[in-house]
Structures are given as C-alpha cells and as structure tokens.
Design a protein around this motif. Structure first.
Motif, PDB file in Angstrom:
ATOM      1  N   ALA A  62      33.363   2.586  10.502  1.00  0.00           N
ATOM      2  CA  ALA A  62      33.265   2.632   9.044  1.00  0.00           C
ATOM      3  C   ALA A  62      32.529   1.399   8.514  1.00  0.00           C
ATOM      4  CB  ALA A  62      34.662   2.715   8.432  1.00  0.00           C
ATOM      5  N   THR A  63      32.390   0.374   9.350  1.00  0.00           N
ATOM      6  CA  THR A  63      31.735  -0.852   8.891  1.00  0.00           C
ATOM      7  C   THR A  63      30.476  -1.179   9.699  1.00  0.00           C
ATOM      8  OG1 THR A  63      33.290  -2.064  10.299  1.00  0.00           O
ATOM      9  CG2 THR A  63      33.811  -1.958   7.966  1.00  0.00           C
ATOM     10  N   SER A  64      30.120  -0.305  10.653  1.00  0.00           N
ATOM     11  CA  SER A  64      28.880  -0.540  11.416  1.00  0.00           C
ATOM     12  C   SER A  64      28.315   0.818  11.840  1.00  0.00           C
ATOM     13  CB  SER A  64      29.144  -1.453  12.611  1.00  0.00           C
ATOM     14  OG  SER A  64      30.246  -0.994  13.355  1.00  0.00           O
ATOM     15  N   TYR A  65      27.433   0.830  12.829  1.00  0.00           N
ATOM     16  CA  TYR A  65      26.782   2.087  13.219  1.00  0.00           C
ATOM     17  C   TYR A  65      26.889   2.317  14.711  1.00  0.00           C
ATOM     18  CZ  TYR A  65      24.722   1.860   8.605  1.00  0.00           C
ATOM     19  OH  TYR A  65      24.549   1.802   7.258  1.00  0.00           O
ATOM     20  N   VAL A  66      26.798   3.587  15.100  1.00  0.00           N
ATOM     21  CA  VAL A  66      26.753   3.898  16.532  1.00  0.00           C
ATOM     22  C   VAL A  66      25.314   3.732  17.036  1.00  0.00           C
ATOM     23  CG1 VAL A  66      28.824   5.336  16.576  1.00  0.00           C
ATOM     24  CG2 VAL A  66      26.627   6.378  15.980  1.00  0.00           C
ATOM     25  N   GLY A  67      25.067   4.132  18.285  1.00  0.00           N
ATOM     26  CA  GLY A  67      23.747   3.877  18.875  1.00  0.00           C
ATOM     27  C   GLY A  67      23.131   5.102  19.509  1.00  0.00           C
ATOM     28  N   VAL A  68      22.752   5.007  20.790  1.00  0.00           N
ATOM     29  CA  VAL A  68      22.010   6.078  21.461  1.00  0.00           C
ATOM     30  C   VAL A  68      22.927   7.211  21.945  1.00  0.00           C
ATOM     31  CG1 VAL A  68      20.325   6.582  23.287  1.00  0.00           C
ATOM     32  CG2 VAL A  68      20.358   4.325  22.255  1.00  0.00           C
ATOM     33  N   VAL A  69      24.155   6.873  22.318  1.00  0.00           N
ATOM     34  CA  VAL A  69      25.033   7.897  22.921  1.00  0.00           C
ATOM     35  C   VAL A  69      25.350   9.024  21.941  1.00  0.00           C
ATOM     36  CG1 VAL A  69      27.142   8.299  24.256  1.00  0.00           C
ATOM     37  CG2 VAL A  69      26.141   6.007  24.214  1.00  0.00           C
ATOM     38  N   HIS A  70      25.765   8.656  20.731  1.00  0.00           N
ATOM     39  CA  HIS A  70      26.187   9.694  19.778  1.00  0.00           C
ATOM     40  C   HIS A  70      25.080  10.689  19.411  1.00  0.00           C
ATOM     41  CE1 HIS A  70      30.172   7.970  19.480  1.00  0.00           C
ATOM     42  NE2 HIS A  70      30.526   8.966  18.685  1.00  0.00           N
ATOM     43  N   PRO A  71      23.829  10.265  19.209  1.00  0.00           N
ATOM     44  CA  PRO A  71      22.782  11.263  18.935  1.00  0.00           C
ATOM     45  C   PRO A  71      22.606  12.269  20.083  1.00  0.00           C
ATOM     46  CG  PRO A  71      22.053   9.110  18.213  1.00  0.00           C
ATOM     47  CD  PRO A  71      23.349   8.893  18.935  1.00  0.00           C
ATOM     48  N   PHE A  72      22.623  11.778  21.331  1.00  0.00           N
ATOM     49  CA  PHE A  72      22.517  12.703  22.474  1.00  0.00           C
ATOM     50  C   PHE A  72      23.736  13.606  22.550  1.00  0.00           C
ATOM     51  CE2 PHE A  72      19.078   9.993  23.711  1.00  0.00           C
ATOM     52  CZ  PHE A  72      18.250  10.798  24.483  1.00  0.00           C
ATOM     53  N   SER A  73      24.882  13.029  22.286  1.00  0.00           N
ATOM     54  CA  SER A  73      26.126  13.805  22.279  1.00  0.00           C
ATOM     55  C   SER A  73      26.061  14.904  21.211  1.00  0.00           C
ATOM     56  CB  SER A  73      27.296  12.852  22.010  1.00  0.00           C
ATOM     57  OG  SER A  73      28.444  13.558  21.694  1.00  0.00           O
ATOM     58  N   ALA A  74      25.516  14.549  20.055  1.00  0.00           N
ATOM     59  CA  ALA A  74      25.392  15.541  18.977  1.00  0.00           C
ATOM     60  C   ALA A  74      24.499  16.700  19.418  1.00  0.00           C
ATOM     61  CB  ALA A  74      24.826  14.882  17.715  1.00  0.00           C
ATOM     62  N   GLY A  75      23.420  16.376  20.148  1.00  0.00           N
ATOM     63  CA  GLY A  75      22.539  17.419  20.680  1.00  0.00           C
ATOM     64  C   GLY A  75      23.326  18.385  21.561  1.00  0.00           C
ATOM     65  N   LEU A  76      24.148  17.829  22.453  1.00  0.00           N
ATOM     66  CA  LEU A  76      24.946  18.678  23.357  1.00  0.00           C
ATOM     67  C   LEU A  76      25.928  19.556  22.576  1.00  0.00           C
ATOM     68  CD1 LEU A  76      25.786  16.045  26.151  1.00  0.00           C
ATOM     69  CD2 LEU A  76      24.213  17.991  26.362  1.00  0.00           C
ATOM     70  N   SER A  77      26.477  19.002  21.490  1.00  0.00           N
ATOM     71  CA  SER A  77      27.428  19.782  20.681  1.00  0.00           C
ATOM     72  C   SER A  77      26.723  20.897  19.920  1.00  0.00           C
ATOM     73  CB  SER A  77      28.139  18.876  19.659  1.00  0.00           C
ATOM     74  OG  SER A  77      28.964  17.966  20.319  1.00  0.00           O
TER      75      SER A  77
END
Ligand SMILES: [Fe+2]
Length: 368
Positions: A262-277
C-alpha cells in the motif's frame, strides 16, 4: 536508499482496529453485538465455501434474526459480475440496511467482502468503481477475518476483480475499501493444505522482495517489507512452516506485506503472474510461484532463496505450464504482462520495454 527515489507517502489509510492472537475469533460476538441497534441490526457474513463443510474452526457464528450467511465460491478469482450477483443476493434479503459485513476466508473472500460492502451503500455495479477513488461514501462497516495468510488483502485499500467484458483486472482502490476491523487469529490457518499455505505465504514475501528491489521507495514501505521478509524467513526457512508459532508469524507477515504494497510498488514477478492468471486461469498465489521460477535473471539472490524454501518445505510448483501454447496465447501473455507499467518501471526503469521484448517475455514464460 542511496540511489533510490524517496517517493514519500500520500496520506495513507490503515485498518482502524485489529485484534491479534490465538482464539481471537471468539471476540467476533462482542464486536458484532456492539454494531447492532434496533433500527439496523442485520449482519451479512460472507464466508469461504470451505467452511460450509468444515465449520468447526469458526467456533459458531454470532448469528441472529435476519442475519445473512453467504458462502463464497473460491474456485475462480472474483469478477465484477460475481460481485454484482452476491450484492444482489444480499440486497434482496435486506442487506442495504446491514450494520456490519463480516468476511471470513482467504484473499478472494476478503476482497469480495470489501467490494460488496462498498456496493451496498454506493449502489450501481462493481465495474463503476474499478479504478482510483471512485467509491463515494463509506461502505457497510467491514470486519475482516483472514483464514489464509499472505495476500495482504486484510490490509490493503483495494479488492482485486476482473471485468470479463473488457478484460480489466482492477480493484476499487479507495480509502473506503479498507477494513474497519480485523480479527487475526492464527488458529484459523491450521487446516490449510500445505501447498496452498506455501503459495499464499510466498505472496507476502514476493511483494516485499519486489518492493525492496524497486526504485520507487520510501523508508515506511521499506520498514514494512524488511520486517515481513524477516518473518517469512523464520517461517519458510525454519523447522516447520505450519507450527503454531510459524502460523502466527506468517499472519503478521501478511498484514505487514499488505501495508508494504500500500506504500510502495511490486516489480517483475507480479506482471508475469498476472499474465498467467488472465490467460491461463492460474490463481494469483500459485501463479506468483510459477513466475518466480523464471526470475533468476531479475532477482538472482531471491531466486536462490525461493528455491531453498520450495525444497525445504517439499512443496510442488507446477512446471511446463506454457508447453504447447499457440502463438495467440503467447501474444496474450505478452500483452497482459507488459500492460503493468508502474511495477515494471519500478523494477526496470522507464525503458523496461528494451529489456522485456516480445521474444524475451516469451522465453521467460517458456521457462515456467
Ligand atoms: Fe500479490
């Protein structure tokens, strides 16, 4: 923080109150009864369907009169239609006048409770509120009771849902989405299957690893992330990830991890994970773990630690998930990964597309 940007914090909102400790669920009765008054006394319970068959851990709900119990299917992650249907069901039984909504479950159920609470008072449809600060008035008083640790859904100001009409996976990002009350009872995670416990727990660890590796940083987010990672190390690098002590620590790590994102950002993993979802239908937490297995080039140290966690705890991460996919599916995977600009800029800078070319992205998916 030497070469990192100090982004500061924009007037963050936290959960108002929380109870933590074994057996804390027993305090639900007094919290609920303090919300009831003669004019508005209905409580809406949204409960993970798991507890329909195994209600024992909840120790009996403080139900009375017109209270509504709705079991939430966790087979698929929430869609805007799903949220609308549950809201309609609640409204048809008087839910607009409810004095409290109680969400009991993992990330899916908690996010569902937050969304339904907002819709009951704001009206309209879930899709109307996808985005930032579109919720106009506070929702019904929200009580969150996590029964799975890691997603941080108990702490955040969003509730993730997919609009299947336009493919938009975006929550109601609003101060009104934050829970008013949490009950954090580690006894409730004792019956979670080991793989699921690991996948969800890793969501907290991955949030914080990504945040600490990014360039949009501030000392508050860093503090939440660092401590959540320490707790996760104790849990997944220790003797037994599901001991009483480990489950208590992971519940706290999840909450802190939620505060961190809530106070920072995610990185490379979550975008790839979103693709898989989005393309292959994997649930968020297992998708993160699948993606993490291809992340050695971006997070070499963390990748090795992750593999150690997997081996030590003898969990199974699905492999070869992109074998046999056709061209159009790889294209969809690329599009649904690269769309997450903010985390990718956080991780790789504004010219992230130079690194994440279509060929490169496909190679990474083929490693998963
Ligand atoms: Fe996540």
């Amino acid at each position: 923080m030497s070469n990192k940007l100090d982004t500061g914090i924009k007037n963050a909102r936290n959960v108002n109150r929380y109870i933590f400790g074994r057996g804390a669920i027993q305090q639900l009765a007094s919290i609920v009864s303090s919300r009831r008054n003669s004019a508005k006394d209905q409580v809406v319970f949204l409960i993970d369907e798991f507890f329909k068959t195994f209600p024992e851990p909840l120790g009996g709900l403080p139900r009375q009169g017109d209270d509504l119990v709705i079991f939430v299917s966790t087979r698929d992650e929430p869609t805007t239609d799903f949220i609308d249907a549950l809201t309609e069901e609640a409204v048809s039984k008087g839910g607009r006048e409810a004095c409290a909504i109680v969400g009991i479950g993992g990330g899916i159920t908690l996010d569902t409770a937050k969304a339904v609470s907002n819709l009951l008072t704001n009206g309209g449809h879930a899709a109307d509120y996808q985005g930032w600060d579109r919720v106009k008035v506070p929702g019904v008083f929200k009580i969150g009771i996590p029964t799975l640790s890691g997603t941080g859904a108990e702490a955040t100001r969003t509730c993730v849902m997919t609009n299947q009409e336009n493919g938009l996976k975006l929550g109601m990002n609003s101060d009104h989405t934050v829970f008013d009350q949490l009950i954090l009872d580690p006894d409730l995670t004792a019956t979670v299957p080991r793989n699921q416990y690991f996948f969800s727990g890793m969501d907290a660890w991955i949030h914080c690893v990504e945040a600490l590796s990014g360039s949009f940083r501030n000392p508050v987010g860093d503090a939440f992330s660092t401590q959540a990672i320490n707790l996760c190390r104790d849990v997944f690098g220790g003797d037994e990830m599901m001991s009483d002590e480990s489950r208590a620590k992971l519940m706290v790590a999840s909450y802190l991890g939620g505060c961190a994102i809530a106070t920072s950002y995610v990185g490379v993993v979550h975008p790839f994970s979103a693709g898989l979802s989005v393309v292959l239908g994997f649930h968020h937490c297992v998708a993160n773990c699948i993606a993490m297995m291809a992340m050695e080039p971006y997070y070499p140290r963390e990748y090795r630690e992750f593999v150690d966690f997997v081996e030590k705890n003898e969990v199974h991460i699905p492999k070869g998930v992109c074998i046999g996919l056709v061209e159009s599916q790889f294209d969809a995977l690329y599009q649904s990964t690269i769309i997450h600009e903010k985390p990718l800029v956080n991780a790789l800078g504004v010219s992230f597309r130079d690194n994440l070319t279509e060929t490169r992205v496909r190679e990474l998916f083929e490693k998963m």
